[in-house]
Design an enzyme around this catalytic site. Sequence first.
Site, PDB file in Angstrom:
ATOM      1  N   ARG A 293       0.823  -1.200   0.000  1.00  0.00           N
ATOM      2  CA  ARG A 293       0.000   0.000   0.000  1.00  0.00           C
ATOM      3  C   ARG A 293       0.863   1.259   0.000  1.00  0.00           C
ATOM      4  NH1 ARG A 293      -5.406   1.241   3.647  1.00  0.00           N
ATOM      5  NH2 ARG A 293      -6.216   2.829   2.219  1.00  0.00           N
TER       6      ARG A 293
ATOM      7  N   THR B  35      -4.175  -5.851   1.115  1.00  0.00           N
ATOM      8  CA  THR B  35      -3.080  -4.913   1.361  1.00  0.00           C
ATOM      9  C   THR B  35      -3.136  -4.470   2.809  1.00  0.00           C
ATOM     10  OG1 THR B  35      -1.917  -3.008   0.420  1.00  0.00           O
ATOM     11  CG2 THR B  35      -4.283  -2.747   0.806  1.00  0.00           C
ATOM     12  N   CYS B  36      -2.105  -3.748   3.239  1.00  0.00           N
ATOM     13  CA  CYS B  36      -2.054  -3.273   4.620  1.00  0.00           C
ATOM     14  C   CYS B  36      -3.012  -2.099   4.829  1.00  0.00           C
ATOM     15  CB  CYS B  36      -0.643  -2.829   4.985  1.00  0.00           C
ATOM     16  SG  CYS B  36       0.568  -4.168   4.967  1.00  0.00           S
ATOM     17  N   THR B  37      -3.452  -1.933   6.058  1.00  0.00           N
ATOM     18  CA  THR B  37      -4.300  -0.802   6.419  1.00  0.00           C
ATOM     19  C   THR B  37      -4.139  -0.541   7.909  1.00  0.00           C
ATOM     20  OG1 THR B  37      -6.508   0.142   6.003  1.00  0.00           O
ATOM     21  CG2 THR B  37      -6.470  -2.012   7.048  1.00  0.00           C
TER      22      THR B  37
END
Length: 234
Positions: free
Chosen positions: A133, A200-202
């Site tokens: 991300r 994805t990362c968050t």
Amino acid sequence: MAQRRVVVVRAVARGAGDVLLTSGLLVVLFAVYVLWWSNVASDRAADRAAGRLRDSWLVAAPPAESPVPVAGLDRGDLGFLHVPALGRDFQVLIRPGTDDETLADGVAGAYTVPYRSVPPWEGEGNFALAAHRDGHGAKFHDLDRVGPGDAVVVETRDRWYVYRVDGVLPETSPDDVGVIAPVPTGSPYRAPGRYITLTTCTPAYTSLYRLVVWGSLVREEAMAPGRVPPAELR
């Protein structure tokens, strides 16, 4: 004596200030690397690999009615991911693997563990992909803009695979591997099918949680002369 003490205090303060200044500079330089230079380097690597793949497709390209085998998850780049909600010209190279070295090349990596992704040309299964991300191309930086009803398209040498987004999980633990299972946990699906999962990362600029987008295949199209894209990409 007091004057000497003042001199010592000033020297210590000056030294501490220098240390803080140096530390701050290092933090800034690291941020520049992660948020800018790593993107530049990864984009260059991804563009070169994408060019090589497309060039290979031009060599003795088969007619659309005669599909050829696509590389499996054990070798080679697989194709391209298109997500119109992320931009008219958005595309990212798809490559097997989700290890740090693979994703650092600015690609979308197909999971091979703990579940093996099943590419659409292999039939029923879940084609689960991950991308950074932030940094290293940041291909999924705006994945939170993708929602139900949006199109996701996979391009191979001889076919287009068109998916429709059916569900989004805004936040889950990085250990929640069920989200990439053949029938993804937490998704709208209750039986095996032909699915795609994007992760994805968050939140942005962290790796605390994972953002997950799920879609199902709605159709596939043979590649027309000139590689005319499906309506979703026009």
